[in-house]
Enzyme design. Structure first.
Site, PDB file in Angstrom:
ATOM      1  N   ASP A   1     -16.630  48.921   5.612  1.00 58.10           N
ATOM      2  CA  ASP A   1     -16.312  49.730   4.435  1.00 58.10           C
ATOM      3  C   ASP A   1     -15.419  50.868   4.868  1.00 58.10           C
ATOM      4  O   ASP A   1     -15.184  51.065   6.073  1.00 58.10           O
ATOM      5  CB  ASP A   1     -17.580  50.241   3.734  1.00 58.10           C
ATOM      6  CG  ASP A   1     -17.422  50.260   2.209  1.00 58.10           C
ATOM      7  OD1 ASP A   1     -16.374  50.757   1.744  1.00 58.10           O
ATOM      8  OD2 ASP A   1     -18.326  49.777   1.515  1.00 58.10           O
TER       9      ASP A   1
ATOM     10  N   GLY B   1     -13.071  50.806   7.973  1.00 58.25           N
ATOM     11  CA  GLY B   1     -11.768  50.166   7.888  1.00 58.25           C
ATOM     12  C   GLY B   1     -11.426  49.856   6.443  1.00 58.25           C
ATOM     13  O   GLY B   1     -12.237  50.043   5.537  1.00 58.25           O
ATOM     14  N   ASP B   2     -10.222  49.362   6.240  1.00 58.91           N
ATOM     15  CA  ASP B   2      -9.724  49.036   4.905  1.00 58.91           C
ATOM     16  C   ASP B   2      -9.609  47.519   4.802  1.00 58.91           C
ATOM     17  O   ASP B   2      -8.803  46.899   5.492  1.00 58.91           O
ATOM     18  CB  ASP B   2      -8.352  49.690   4.705  1.00 58.91           C
ATOM     19  CG  ASP B   2      -7.785  49.472   3.316  1.00 58.91           C
ATOM     20  OD1 ASP B   2      -8.323  48.617   2.575  1.00 58.91           O
ATOM     21  OD2 ASP B   2      -6.797  50.145   2.968  1.00 58.91           O
ATOM     22  N   PHE B   3     -10.423  46.920   3.932  1.00 54.11           N
ATOM     23  CA  PHE B   3     -10.393  45.455   3.865  1.00 54.11           C
ATOM     24  C   PHE B   3      -9.096  44.917   3.272  1.00 54.11           C
ATOM     25  O   PHE B   3      -8.833  43.717   3.322  1.00 54.11           O
ATOM     26  CB  PHE B   3     -11.614  44.886   3.141  1.00 54.11           C
ATOM     27  CG  PHE B   3     -11.940  45.457   1.784  1.00 54.11           C
ATOM     28  CD1 PHE B   3     -11.002  45.499   0.757  1.00 54.11           C
ATOM     29  CD2 PHE B   3     -13.222  45.924   1.518  1.00 54.11           C
ATOM     30  CE1 PHE B   3     -11.322  45.980  -0.501  1.00 54.11           C
ATOM     31  CE2 PHE B   3     -13.558  46.423   0.267  1.00 54.11           C
ATOM     32  CZ  PHE B   3     -12.610  46.449  -0.749  1.00 54.11           C
TER      33      PHE B   3
ATOM     34  N   HIS C   1     -14.987  42.184  -8.364  1.00 50.39           N
ATOM     35  CA  HIS C   1     -14.811  42.659  -9.742  1.00 50.39           C
ATOM     36  C   HIS C   1     -14.201  44.058  -9.817  1.00 50.39           C
ATOM     37  O   HIS C   1     -13.769  44.483 -10.891  1.00 50.39           O
ATOM     38  CB  HIS C   1     -16.139  42.590 -10.503  1.00 50.39           C
ATOM     39  CG  HIS C   1     -17.115  43.685 -10.189  1.00 50.39           C
ATOM     40  ND1 HIS C   1     -18.105  44.066 -11.069  1.00 50.39           N
ATOM     41  CD2 HIS C   1     -17.270  44.481  -9.096  1.00 50.39           C
ATOM     42  CE1 HIS C   1     -18.814  45.044 -10.541  1.00 50.39           C
ATOM     43  NE2 HIS C   1     -18.337  45.306  -9.343  1.00 50.39           N
TER      44      HIS C   1
END
Length: 337
Positions: free
Chosen positions: A199, A225-227, A245
């Site tokens: 996350d 981190g940035d997915f 969503h």
């Protein structure tokens, strides 16, 4: 069964804004916590909670008419199974969800009219930037939001995965997993498996104390981190718990494509999502889709829309598994060749 004329029914629907605020007040001041040990009089509650007795009695009367509390005798109130969901902790608690929604979602929804005209989330207009960007700069609400998601885990998601097996799985990456509450439950039921929560750094930093509290030692880890940039490679299962969503089709496809790039031929994707049924039947997904419309750029999707999303990312959509809850489990694999 009593039926009301359409005009009366419409008045009840229109009063929804009052109901949500009444529930917020009850959660905020801790009425359910005070009633855990049994019914109390309005005077006792008012003294304990520093409230004006008549105002509190009117609030309780309204919520009792909705089944949240019960007036066991005149002026004396107890809790109900529904009201017990507003306690501070415990399985089934929705208190943090009530607080988070009312403190961050309620005001932006005054702009829903403009959203329907423009398609732009009301929260973006209200906060001057996308909701998640605003949230990152408000640590007190980051914690509240993470706990609200844990409420959903305890109240809904745990029941959704109760009959689902991760046996044979050695490594799980929970993509956008917040405080790891769902992953921890899966690991407890899957001996020999280890998991990592991915996350944003500020979410992981806030969640670290709760991660250690799960008592799983080095079986449960977290990385910031940035997915949308990348996800950890080589996991047996990539878990997405009501993450897709939150994003429009383009962004959700980019996230799934990053999973596809990191996966092995034997990897699987398991996504918990509210899959929208076709037709007019009531379903939680349809109300939550309105939340998405007002707050973020995402949406709830039908099975056909979900299939298109996964296939656009290069994944092999397999099936939607119904659960005893409104949440479904979407499964996908890695195409051969």
């Amino acid at each position: 069964m009593q039926t009301h004329p359409p005009a009366v029914h419409m008045v009840q629907l229109l009063s929804g804004f009052q109901v949500s605020q009444a529930l917020y007040v009850a959660a905020k001041i801790g009425i359910a916590d005070r009633l855990v040990d049994g019914p109390l009089t309005v005077q006792q509650l008012a003294s304990d909670l520093d409230c004006e007795p008549l105002a509190l009695s009117r609030l309780l009367r309204t919520l009792a008419s909705l089944g949240v509390f019960t007036e066991v005798r005149p002026g004396r109130y107890g809790s109900t199974p529904l009201g017990a969901t507003l306690v501070s902790d415990g399985d089934g608690s929705m208190r943090d969800l009530a607080l988070s929604w009312m403190e961050t979602h309620y005001a932006p929804f005054a702009g829903l009219l403009d959203t329907v005209h423009s398609g732009r989330p009301a929260a973006t207009e209200h906060y001057g930037r996308p909701f998640f960007a605003w949230l990152a700069d408000h640590p007190e609400q980051v914690g509240r939001f993470s706990r609200a998601m844990a409420n959903l885990t305890n109240g809904v998601k745990t029941a959704a995965i109760a009959g689902y097996t991760f046996s044979g799985c050695r490594t799980i990456v929970d993509v956008g997993g917040a405080d790891g509450a769902l992953l921890a439950k899966i690991l407890r039921a899957t001996p020999g498996a280890a998991g990592t929560v991915l996350d944003l750094p500020h979410v992981v930093a806030e969640a670290l104390p709760r991660l250690s509290a799960h008592g799983l030692g080095d079986r449960l880890a977290a990385i910031g981190g940035d997915f949308f940039e990348a996800v950890p490679p080589g996991a047996d299962v990539y878990l997405l718990s009501m993450v897709l969503h939150d994003w429009n089709d383009s962004d959700a496809t980019r996230l799934l494509a990053n999973i596809r790039a990191a996966a092995t031929p034997d990897s699987r994707v398991v996504a918990l999502e509210l899959v929208v049924p076709v037709g007019d039947e009531p379903h939680m997904s349809k109300m939550i889709d309105l939340t998405m419309l007002g707050m973020v750029d995402g949406r709830e999707r039908t099975e056909a829309e979900m299939r298109r999303l996964f296939e656009a990312a290069g994944l092999a959509f397999e099936r939607v598994v119904a659960t005893p809850t409104p949440v479904s489990i979407v499964e996908a694999g890695i195409p051969v060749g």
